[in-house]
Scaffold this motif. Structure first.
Motif, PDB file in Angstrom:
ATOM      1  N   LEU A 297      -5.905  12.670  -1.911  1.00  0.00           N
ATOM      2  CA  LEU A 297      -4.911  13.403  -1.124  1.00  0.00           C
ATOM      3  C   LEU A 297      -5.000  14.904  -1.370  1.00  0.00           C
ATOM      4  CD1 LEU A 297      -1.725  11.150  -1.468  1.00  0.00           C
ATOM      5  CD2 LEU A 297      -3.259  11.345   0.488  1.00  0.00           C
TER       6      LEU A 297
ATOM      7  N   SER B  35      -5.447  -3.191  -4.385  1.00  0.00           N
ATOM      8  CA  SER B  35      -4.283  -2.345  -4.574  1.00  0.00           C
ATOM      9  C   SER B  35      -4.524  -1.315  -5.673  1.00  0.00           C
ATOM     10  CB  SER B  35      -3.055  -3.200  -4.915  1.00  0.00           C
ATOM     11  OG  SER B  35      -2.769  -4.099  -3.877  1.00  0.00           O
TER      12      SER B  35
ATOM     13  N   GLY C 133      -6.644   6.746  -4.045  1.00  0.00           N
ATOM     14  CA  GLY C 133      -5.938   7.367  -2.926  1.00  0.00           C
ATOM     15  C   GLY C 133      -5.280   8.700  -3.257  1.00  0.00           C
ATOM     16  N   PRO C 134      -4.365   8.732  -4.228  1.00  0.00           N
ATOM     17  CA  PRO C 134      -3.653   9.990  -4.511  1.00  0.00           C
ATOM     18  C   PRO C 134      -4.543  11.159  -4.921  1.00  0.00           C
ATOM     19  CG  PRO C 134      -2.446   8.134  -5.391  1.00  0.00           C
ATOM     20  CD  PRO C 134      -3.764   7.594  -4.927  1.00  0.00           C
TER      21      PRO C 134
ATOM     22  N   ILE D  77       0.278   4.224  -2.860  1.00  0.00           N
ATOM     23  CA  ILE D  77      -0.149   5.580  -2.508  1.00  0.00           C
ATOM     24  C   ILE D  77       0.932   6.599  -2.867  1.00  0.00           C
ATOM     25  CG2 ILE D  77      -0.738   7.120  -0.593  1.00  0.00           C
ATOM     26  CD1 ILE D  77      -2.981   5.211  -1.318  1.00  0.00           C
TER      27      ILE D  77
ATOM     28  N   LEU E 201       2.218   4.594   6.696  1.00  0.00           N
ATOM     29  CA  LEU E 201       1.984   3.449   5.821  1.00  0.00           C
ATOM     30  C   LEU E 201       3.274   2.659   5.590  1.00  0.00           C
ATOM     31  CD1 LEU E 201      -0.381   5.033   3.124  1.00  0.00           C
ATOM     32  CD2 LEU E 201      -1.004   3.669   5.124  1.00  0.00           C
TER      33      LEU E 201
ATOM     34  N   SER F 218      -6.633   1.455  -4.458  1.00  0.00           N
ATOM     35  CA  SER F 218      -5.827   2.360  -3.636  1.00  0.00           C
ATOM     36  C   SER F 218      -4.974   3.272  -4.501  1.00  0.00           C
ATOM     37  CB  SER F 218      -4.931   1.547  -2.695  1.00  0.00           C
ATOM     38  OG  SER F 218      -5.704   0.685  -1.892  1.00  0.00           O
TER      39      SER F 218
ATOM     40  N   LEU G  15       0.803  -1.221   0.000  1.00  0.00           N
ATOM     41  CA  LEU G  15       0.000   0.000   0.000  1.00  0.00           C
ATOM     42  C   LEU G  15       0.840   1.277   0.000  1.00  0.00           C
ATOM     43  CD1 LEU G  15      -2.875   1.158   0.063  1.00  0.00           C
ATOM     44  CD2 LEU G  15      -2.752   1.083   2.571  1.00  0.00           C
TER      45      LEU G  15
END
Length: 391
Positions: free
Chosen positions: A349, A338, A345-346, A219, A368, A341, A215
Motif C-alpha cells: 500500500l 489470508s 498487502g499493507p 488488509i 473490500l 494478504s 480480507l
C-alpha cells in the motif's frame, strides 16, 4: 534448567503472545522517524517492509521440522530475545534495500514464534477443556497497544528509534526469562492426524469466498499497523506522540473486542457478528479516508480496530466446518492466503500512498468491506445433511 515464576499453562500462553507482540509492536510507532532517517517515500518504505513478510512466509513453510528437532522450549526462549536483537539491528539500515535484507531474519524469527505459540494455544485449549484462542490473540493486541503507547512517549521524548529498540533487548530478555522460564510444551492432541501437511493447500471456491469475507480485516489491520502513524503525521502534522498513539489506539480497541468476542458469537450467529464487524469496519475506514479533523480520524482508527478483531477467527471456524475436504486442509488453505494478504498487502500500500496520497492506504479497503458484506453468508454453520435409511 527452569527459571522464572510458576504460572498456569494458559497464563504462559497469554504471556508469550503479549511479550512477542510487545517486541514486534515497538517498530511501528517509530516508522515515521525511520522513514526520515532513510530519507525515502512511502513506496520505498513499503517495499522494504516486505522483507519481514517474505521471511515470515519462508519460516511458516519450512521451519516446522527444524523446530521439532530443536525443541519448542529452546526455540521459544531463544527466539523472543533474538527478535528484539534483530529489530535493534534493522533500524540502523541506511537504505530501503538494507532495511529489506535486515528484516528478512526478523520475519524468519517471527514465523517460528507464530508456529510455536499458536500451536501451544491450541494444545492448552484442548488440555484444559475451554476456549482460549481468541483471548490469547487479545493479549497479542494488548501487547501491541502497550508497545504503541511506549513508542509514542519515547518518540515524543526525542529518543531515536535506534536507542529505543536497543533498550527493548534487555526488556524482552528479562520478561521472557521471568514469565516463560518454566515453559514446557503441552502434550499433542490425542487422536490427531500424524500425516504431514501439504506445503501449499489448494484453495477451493468456498475457501476463496471465505477469504473475501476476512480480507478487508487483514488488509486494514495491516494498514493501521504500517501506515497510521505516518498518516497522522502527513495529514494532520501530528506530534510524534500522537502519531504513535494512532498505532496503539487500533490495537487497543481490537484487544478489548477480541477479549469478549466469544460471548458475542455464542449469543448471536457468526453471520450477524461478521456483518456487524464489517459495518463498523466500513464506517471506520470511511472516517479515516474522509476525516477533516484529527479527532475524527482517531475515531475511525478505533472503529477499524473493533471491525478487524474477530473476522479471521470466524472465517477459520467456517473453513473447519466444510465437509468437502479434511478440516486441516481447508484451514491451511484459508490461513495461507489470508496470511499472505496480511503480510504483503499493507507494505505494498506504500506505493498507493506515495502516488495517490496516504489516505488511499485506507481508502482501498472500502470496496473490500463491501465485498465482505456481500459474501458474509458464507460464515453460516454448515449442517450435515440428514440421511434417511432406505426401506
Amino acid at each position: 534448567m527452569s527459571f522464572g515464576i510458576h504460572l498456569p499453562p494458559q497464563i504462559k500462553v497469554f504471556g508469550a503472545f503479549f511479550i512477542y507482540s510487545f517486541c514486534m509492536g515497538s517498530l511501528y510507532p517509530r516508522l515515521p522517524a525511520i522513514q526520515s532517517f532513510m530519507g525515502v517515500g512511502e513506496g520505498a518504505l513499503g517495499l522494504s517492509l516486505v522483507g519481514a513478510a517474505l521471511g515470515t512466509l519462508i519460516s511458516l513453510t519450512f521451519a516446522g521440522p527444524i523446530i521439532e528437532r530443536i525443541g519448542y522450549r529452546r526455540t521459544l526462549l531463544a527466539a523472543l530475545p533474538l527478535l528484539s536483537v534483530l529489530y535493534a539491528i534493522a533500524v540502523w539500515a541506511p537504505s530501503p534495500l538494507t532495511f529489506f535484507l535486515l528484516l528478512m531474519p526478523v520475519g524468519i524469527t517471527i514465523g517460528c514464534i507464530e508456529l510455536i505459540i499458536n500451536l501451544e494455544a491450541d494444545r492448552v485449549e484442548h488440555a484444559i477443556g475451554r476456549r482460549i484462542m481468541n483471548r490469547a490473540h487479545a493479549f497479542w493486541s494488548f501487547g501491541f497497544f502497550s508497545a504503541g503507547m511506549v513508542g509514542s512517549f519515547v518518540a515524543q521524548a526525542g529518543v531515536s528509534p535506534q536507542m529505543h529498540l536497543a533498550i527493548m533487548i534487555p526488556v524482552i530478555t528479562v520478561a521472557t526469562l521471568i514469565f516463560l522460564g518454566r515453559f514446557q510444551p503441552a502434550e499433542h492432541r490425542a487422536g490427531g492426524s500424524t500425516e504431514a501437511s501439504p506445503r501449499f493447500a489448494r484453495p477451493t471456491l468456498s475457501i476463496i469466498v471465505l477469504v473475501l469475507v476476512c480480507l478487508p480485516a487483514m488488509i486494514l489491520e495491516g494498514a493501521g499497523i504500517d501506515w497510521s502513524a505516518i498518516y497522522m503525521r502527513d495529514i494532520f502534522s501530528a506530534a510524534p506522540f500522537w502519531a504513535g498513539f494512532a498505532v496503539a489506539l487500533g490495537a487497543g480497541t481490537q484487544a478489548v473486542t477480541r477479549f469478549f468476542a466469544d460471548s458475542f458469537v455464542e449469543r448471536w450467529s457468526p453471520v450477524v457478528v461478521a456483518r456487524g464487524l464489517l459495518t463498523i469496519l466500513g464506517i471506520g475506514t470511511m472516517l479515516v479516508f474522509f476525516a477533516p479533523l484529527q479527532w475524527l480520524a482517531y475515531v475511525g482508527l478505533a472503529l477499524i480496530g473493533v471491525g478487524t478483531s474477530a473476522l479471521f477467527p470466524l472465517a477459520m471456524s467456517a473453513a473447519a466446518q466444510r465437509t468437502d475436504r479434511p478440516a486441516a486442509v481447508n484451514v491451511a488453505a484459508l490461513a495461507q492466503i489470508s496470511f499472505v494478504s496480511f503480510l504483503l498487502g499493507p507494505p505494498l500500500l506504500g506505493y498507493i500512498a506515495e502516488h495517490f496520497g496516504i489516505r488511499w492506504a485506507f481508502g482501498i479497503g472500502i470496496p473490500l468491506v463491501i465485498l465482505g458484506l456481500l459474501f458474509a453468508d458464507a460464515l453460516s454453520p454448515r449442517r450435515k445433511a440428514k440421511t434417511v435409511a432406505a426401506e
